[in-house]
Scaffold this motif. Structure first.
Motif, mmCIF file in Angstrom:
data_model
loop_
_atom_site.group_PDB
_atom_site.id
_atom_site.type_symbol
_atom_site.label_atom_id
_atom_site.label_comp_id
_atom_site.label_asym_id
_atom_site.label_seq_id
_atom_site.Cartn_x
_atom_site.Cartn_y
_atom_site.Cartn_z
ATOM 1 N N ILE A 147 23.567 -35.685 -18.802
ATOM 2 C CA ILE A 147 24.641 -35.308 -19.716
ATOM 3 C C ILE A 147 24.828 -36.536 -20.977
ATOM 4 O O ILE A 147 25.304 -36.125 -21.911
ATOM 5 C CB ILE A 147 25.907 -35.361 -18.591
ATOM 6 C CG1 ILE A 147 25.737 -34.162 -17.935
ATOM 7 C CG2 ILE A 147 27.297 -35.244 -19.429
ATOM 8 C CD1 ILE A 147 26.831 -33.964 -16.652
ATOM 9 N N GLY A 150 22.685 -35.831 -23.593
ATOM 10 C CA GLY A 150 22.893 -34.658 -24.333
ATOM 11 C C GLY A 150 22.006 -33.546 -23.775
ATOM 12 O O GLY A 150 21.838 -32.446 -24.391
ATOM 13 N N GLU A 151 21.036 -33.783 -22.892
ATOM 14 C CA GLU A 151 19.982 -32.970 -22.247
ATOM 15 C C GLU A 151 20.626 -31.792 -21.486
ATOM 16 O O GLU A 151 20.298 -30.775 -21.481
ATOM 17 C CB GLU A 151 19.184 -33.576 -21.333
ATOM 18 C CG GLU A 151 17.740 -34.199 -22.124
ATOM 19 C CD GLU A 151 16.842 -34.433 -21.064
ATOM 20 O OE1 GLU A 151 15.820 -33.977 -20.618
ATOM 21 O OE2 GLU A 151 17.082 -35.659 -20.465
ATOM 22 N N ARG A 153 24.492 -29.903 -20.198
ATOM 23 C CA ARG A 153 25.805 -29.494 -20.335
ATOM 24 C C ARG A 153 26.754 -30.526 -19.703
ATOM 25 O O ARG A 153 26.624 -30.898 -18.506
ATOM 26 C CB ARG A 153 25.892 -28.150 -20.087
ATOM 27 C CG ARG A 153 26.093 -27.664 -18.763
ATOM 28 C CD ARG A 153 26.679 -26.253 -18.527
ATOM 29 N NE ARG A 153 25.655 -25.523 -19.022
ATOM 30 C CZ ARG A 153 24.873 -24.532 -18.180
ATOM 31 N NH1 ARG A 153 25.141 -24.811 -16.853
ATOM 32 N NH2 ARG A 153 23.939 -23.923 -18.782
ATOM 33 N N PRO A 154 27.602 -30.800 -20.417
ATOM 34 C CA PRO A 154 28.803 -31.648 -19.825
ATOM 35 C C PRO A 154 29.520 -30.897 -18.688
ATOM 36 O O PRO A 154 29.568 -29.765 -18.746
ATOM 37 C CB PRO A 154 29.908 -31.800 -21.031
ATOM 38 C CG PRO A 154 28.937 -31.478 -22.398
ATOM 39 C CD PRO A 154 27.886 -30.503 -21.894
ATOM 40 N N CYS A 160 26.758 -29.957 -10.967
ATOM 41 C CA CYS A 160 25.479 -29.710 -11.644
ATOM 42 C C CYS A 160 24.313 -29.966 -10.686
ATOM 43 O O CYS A 160 23.265 -29.047 -10.543
ATOM 44 C CB CYS A 160 25.420 -30.450 -12.851
ATOM 45 S SG CYS A 160 26.342 -29.967 -14.264
ATOM 46 N N LYS A 200 21.002 -27.019 -18.013
ATOM 47 C CA LYS A 200 20.692 -27.663 -19.283
ATOM 48 C C LYS A 200 21.623 -27.300 -20.372
ATOM 49 O O LYS A 200 22.340 -26.403 -20.306
ATOM 50 C CB LYS A 200 19.492 -27.246 -19.689
ATOM 51 C CG LYS A 200 19.197 -25.499 -20.389
ATOM 52 C CD LYS A 200 17.878 -25.043 -20.881
ATOM 53 C CE LYS A 200 17.984 -23.748 -21.220
ATOM 54 N NZ LYS A 200 16.711 -23.353 -21.942
ATOM 55 N N ALA A 201 21.696 -28.289 -21.392
ATOM 56 C CA ALA A 201 22.611 -27.917 -22.429
ATOM 57 C C ALA A 201 22.149 -26.651 -23.166
ATOM 58 O O ALA A 201 21.081 -26.543 -23.366
ATOM 59 C CB ALA A 201 22.665 -29.286 -23.424
#
Length: 202
Positions: A147, A150-151, A153-154, A160, A200-201
């Motif tokens: 997180i 940036g890999e 998603r917040p 998660c 994933k983001a």
């Protein structure tokens, strides 16, 4: 001249390992409450006295079974973690390695994996909820790093990690109950991509 009969010495460690593995198999087949010490004696060939001397009672034996299975699993998993330090690898690489190892263990030792999964559904003395284990806490750290980079998603790292594990462990359960005929290692990429897509983001 009479000869003394040589007593056969059985390695105590090997004897107790046999008891643990026999008990694990019976607990898995029948459930903890339905298995008695005499059942374990009959299946293992180890005496009642030896079992009580070493373990004390069935509850302590069940705790030892859990500890042995967990240690075997964790030793392999943390070796994989050590090969992929959190600081030097992206979350995707580490999580892919973890999934691959879980699939390998499922194929190599399905009984152990089935036992570990069964803990979520029944009572085993000394057993921890999966979400309180060292494995899950390490996954939370991997998620946190993902997180932050940036890999991923917040969001809440526990949710998660649970989402990722859900896809992986459901595939394991399908394989163990015979709904997936193909070895998991041959489907590892597809299963991992499904698990990765859940966290994933964008």
């Amino acid at each position: 001249m009479s000869q003394k009969i040589k007593k056969r010495n059985i390695n105590p460690t090997r004897k107790m390992d046999l008891v643990l593995r026999t008990a694990r198999k019976l607990f898995l087949e029948k459930g903890f409450h339905a298995v008695s010490i005499p059942d374990i004696v009959k299946a293992s060939g180890v005496s009642v006295g030896a079992i009580y001397l070493h373990f004390g009672n069935k509850e302590k034996l069940a705790t030892a079974v859990y500890q042995q299975a967990s240690k075997e699993f964790l030793d392999r998993l943390f070796q994989k973690f050590d090969e992929r330090p959190l600081q030097t690898c992206c979350a995707r690489e580490i999580l892919a390695d973890i999934a691959e190892l879980i699939f390998e263990i499922t194929e190599d030792d399905p009984e152990m994996m089935e036992y570990l999964l069964s803990i979520r559904q029944g009572y085993y003395p000394g057993a921890l909820s999966f979400y309180n284990t060292a494995v899950f806490h390490r996954l939370e750290k991997i998620i946190d790093n993902g997180i932050a980079s940036g890999e991923l998603r917040p969001g809440n790292h526990s949710l998660c990690a649970a989402a990722y594990c859900g896809v992986i462990l459901q595939a394991v359960e399908l394989r163990l109950n015979g709904q997936l005929e193909q070895p998991l290692c041959e489907m590892a990429e597809q299963i991992f991509e499904n698990a990765w897509a859940s966290i994933k983001a964008a």
